[in-house]
Structure formats: C-alpha cells, structure tokens
Write a protein that holds these residues in place. Sequence first.
Motif, PDB file in Angstrom:
ATOM      1  N   PRO A  69      -8.050  -9.896  -1.768  1.00  0.00           N
ATOM      2  CA  PRO A  69      -6.734  -9.837  -1.109  1.00  0.00           C
ATOM      3  C   PRO A  69      -6.155  -8.560  -0.802  1.00  0.00           C
ATOM      4  O   PRO A  69      -5.011  -8.935  -0.219  1.00  0.00           O
ATOM      5  CB  PRO A  69      -6.391 -11.199  -1.785  1.00  0.00           C
ATOM      6  CG  PRO A  69      -7.956 -11.460  -2.701  1.00  0.00           C
ATOM      7  CD  PRO A  69      -8.735  -9.686  -2.654  1.00  0.00           C
ATOM      8  N   GLN A  70      -5.555  -7.728  -1.733  1.00  0.00           N
ATOM      9  CA  GLN A  70      -4.174  -6.944  -1.891  1.00  0.00           C
ATOM     10  C   GLN A  70      -4.223  -6.081  -0.498  1.00  0.00           C
ATOM     11  O   GLN A  70      -3.435  -5.134  -0.630  1.00  0.00           O
ATOM     12  CB  GLN A  70      -4.279  -6.200  -3.074  1.00  0.00           C
ATOM     13  CG  GLN A  70      -4.302  -7.431  -4.384  1.00  0.00           C
ATOM     14  CD  GLN A  70      -5.207  -7.936  -4.516  1.00  0.00           C
ATOM     15  OE1 GLN A  70      -6.302  -7.403  -4.438  1.00  0.00           O
ATOM     16  NE2 GLN A  70      -5.056  -8.412  -5.768  1.00  0.00           N
ATOM     17  N   GLN A  71      -5.054  -5.533   0.014  1.00  0.00           N
ATOM     18  CA  GLN A  71      -5.716  -4.662   0.548  1.00  0.00           C
ATOM     19  C   GLN A  71      -5.947  -4.764   1.871  1.00  0.00           C
ATOM     20  O   GLN A  71      -5.822  -6.041   2.835  1.00  0.00           O
ATOM     21  CB  GLN A  71      -7.349  -4.150   1.115  1.00  0.00           C
ATOM     22  CG  GLN A  71      -7.712  -3.484   1.724  1.00  0.00           C
ATOM     23  CD  GLN A  71      -7.234  -1.670   1.571  1.00  0.00           C
ATOM     24  OE1 GLN A  71      -7.004  -1.363   0.361  1.00  0.00           O
ATOM     25  NE2 GLN A  71      -6.203  -1.115   2.271  1.00  0.00           N
ATOM     26  N   PRO A  72      -3.481  -3.903   2.338  1.00  0.00           N
ATOM     27  CA  PRO A  72      -3.601  -4.596   4.091  1.00  0.00           C
ATOM     28  C   PRO A  72      -4.302  -3.583   4.719  1.00  0.00           C
ATOM     29  O   PRO A  72      -4.794  -2.785   4.740  1.00  0.00           O
ATOM     30  CB  PRO A  72      -2.953  -4.001   3.778  1.00  0.00           C
ATOM     31  CG  PRO A  72      -2.058  -2.677   2.638  1.00  0.00           C
ATOM     32  CD  PRO A  72      -2.815  -3.174   2.068  1.00  0.00           C
ATOM     33  N   ILE A  73      -5.092  -4.023   6.328  1.00  0.00           N
ATOM     34  CA  ILE A  73      -5.473  -3.889   7.484  1.00  0.00           C
ATOM     35  C   ILE A  73      -4.739  -3.023   8.102  1.00  0.00           C
ATOM     36  O   ILE A  73      -4.176  -3.430   8.583  1.00  0.00           O
ATOM     37  CB  ILE A  73      -6.540  -4.119   7.480  1.00  0.00           C
ATOM     38  CG1 ILE A  73      -5.587  -5.807   7.553  1.00  0.00           C
ATOM     39  CG2 ILE A  73      -7.802  -4.146   6.640  1.00  0.00           C
ATOM     40  CD1 ILE A  73      -7.374  -6.371   8.946  1.00  0.00           C
ATOM     41  N   GLY A  94      -3.927 -13.532  10.220  1.00  0.00           N
ATOM     42  CA  GLY A  94      -4.124 -12.297   8.993  1.00  0.00           C
ATOM     43  C   GLY A  94      -2.748 -11.722   9.518  1.00  0.00           C
ATOM     44  O   GLY A  94      -2.802 -10.802   9.289  1.00  0.00           O
ATOM     45  N   ILE A  95      -1.564 -12.827  10.137  1.00  0.00           N
ATOM     46  CA  ILE A  95      -0.609 -11.727   9.949  1.00  0.00           C
ATOM     47  C   ILE A  95       0.510 -11.091   8.392  1.00  0.00           C
ATOM     48  O   ILE A  95       1.013 -10.249   8.535  1.00  0.00           O
ATOM     49  CB  ILE A  95       1.033 -12.779  10.700  1.00  0.00           C
ATOM     50  CG1 ILE A  95       2.275 -11.814  10.670  1.00  0.00           C
ATOM     51  CG2 ILE A  95       1.058 -13.724  10.117  1.00  0.00           C
ATOM     52  CD1 ILE A  95       2.255 -11.015  12.276  1.00  0.00           C
ATOM     53  N   GLN A  96      -0.004 -11.792   7.908  1.00  0.00           N
ATOM     54  CA  GLN A  96      -0.089 -11.300   6.476  1.00  0.00           C
ATOM     55  C   GLN A  96      -0.679  -9.833   5.424  1.00  0.00           C
ATOM     56  O   GLN A  96      -0.198  -9.510   4.597  1.00  0.00           O
ATOM     57  CB  GLN A  96      -0.656 -12.201   5.311  1.00  0.00           C
ATOM     58  CG  GLN A  96       0.102 -13.888   5.863  1.00  0.00           C
ATOM     59  CD  GLN A  96       1.685 -13.992   5.687  1.00  0.00           C
ATOM     60  OE1 GLN A  96       2.119 -13.141   4.788  1.00  0.00           O
ATOM     61  NE2 GLN A  96       2.365 -15.081   6.448  1.00  0.00           N
ATOM     62  N   ARG A  97      -2.160  -9.792   6.580  1.00  0.00           N
ATOM     63  CA  ARG A  97      -1.966  -8.424   5.795  1.00  0.00           C
ATOM     64  C   ARG A  97      -2.403  -7.189   6.746  1.00  0.00           C
ATOM     65  O   ARG A  97      -2.319  -5.585   6.678  1.00  0.00           O
ATOM     66  CB  ARG A  97      -3.543  -9.148   5.623  1.00  0.00           C
ATOM     67  CG  ARG A  97      -4.799  -9.077   6.167  1.00  0.00           C
ATOM     68  CD  ARG A  97      -5.826  -9.460   5.082  1.00  0.00           C
ATOM     69  NE  ARG A  97      -6.601  -8.813   4.059  1.00  0.00           N
ATOM     70  CZ  ARG A  97      -7.287  -8.935   3.395  1.00  0.00           C
ATOM     71  NH1 ARG A  97      -7.443  -9.964   3.057  1.00  0.00           N
ATOM     72  NH2 ARG A  97      -7.553  -7.790   2.428  1.00  0.00           N
TER      73      ARG A  97
END
Length: 223
Positions: A69-73, A94-97
């Motif tokens: 969950p902590q991994q941005p993409i 998806g805007i959250q990551r």
Amino acid sequence: MDKLTYRRNPVVLVHGIFDTGRVFDKIIPYLTQKGWSVYDLDLIPNTGHASLGTLAQQVADFVDTTFVPQQPIDLVGFSMGGIVSRYYVQRLGGIQRVQRFVTISSPHNGTWVAYCNPGLGCLQMRPDSAFLRDLNQDINMLSQINFTSIWTPYDLMILPANSSQVPVGREVIVPVMTHAWMLTDVRSLSAVTEALTQPVPAIATQQFPSSWLHTQIASKSGK
C-alpha cells in the motif's frame, strides 16, 4: 511552493482494445534498460464489450495485489487503456497512489471509430458519451498528479486525433504515422521516458528498496 522530487516509481502499463500486454513488447525493454521496473496486465475481455469501469477495477485489483500500500506508482495507458486508467485514477482511488500518469493516443473526448463496435466499452468511448462527460467534468483533479497526454495528429483510430487533447497537464505531439506505431516509434518512446522523469510533489510516504518490494510480492503470492 511544494518541494519536488525525481523519485522513480514502478510503472504499470495498460493496453487498449483487442490488445494484450504483449503490445508493450517494445516499450517494456526500452524502459527496463533505462532503470524502471515495468509491469503490465491483460484486461479481460479486451473486445470493447465490457464496461470501462469493470476493466478499471481489474487495474485497481492488479495494483493492490502487486504492490504494498505504501508504494506509489506511475501509470501509462495506451488508447482505450488510457481511459480505463483515468477511471481508476479518478473514480477508484488511484489518485491516492499514482504520481505520474501518461496516456498515449487515448480518446479523452471520444472517437468516431467507436461507432464500429456495439459493445458497452465502445459506447462509452463515443464522442459526448455519458461516461466521458462524467470523467471530464472533474478532469482538473488530474492536476493533482503529473499528467501527460502524448498523441499524433495522424492517428486514424482516434478520430478526431485532437480528442487526445485535455485542458490539464502536459501535451506532447509526435508526428508518428499510425496508431500502433505510437508504441514502437523512438519519438513516442522518448516522450514517455521524459514524462516518467517529470518531478512530483514530495510526499511523506516511506520508500522501499526494490528487493524488499519483490520479497513482499513473493510472500503475497505464496512463493
């Protein structure tokens, strides 16, 4: 002013109609050789008959099961895949990551070619469809991330070709002669690379080394 960073994230590629992840066979090694970790998935069905929202949920599920969950993409969508990806970003959290979002020859304002297929997904990609009106009414939310639209004026699948234009983010026009060549021509591949190196706002999210991330993925899959 927000601090900016050049953090390099894993890249998820989302294909278009009648394609699979194999359509990215040129761009995957291209990005991998430049240091990115690249992932792709196969949308099912890929025929334009399923709702784009249903396909977007497949993207959401893929991201949730592949990354911690902590991994941005960063997200790259080709053609229909760009609209599927937009639904994931704008409607499924998806805007959250997602930190960098790139679309390649995507019909943000619809394409007349979608009238050739009666499937629900194609109905949603027709000009002025309710689906696109809904996404476009708050397209400004894409300004929260680093968004780039790459397109060619010679595209015969996106009609009119300038349907790929949107009022937010960066726009890159490359004179590639066909829709499919947008994934193989060095000019468009270079544009994707540039988009993926754009700075993003610094966030208070812990970054994990790739070896740790792969260990977590293997653990999740029971390997």
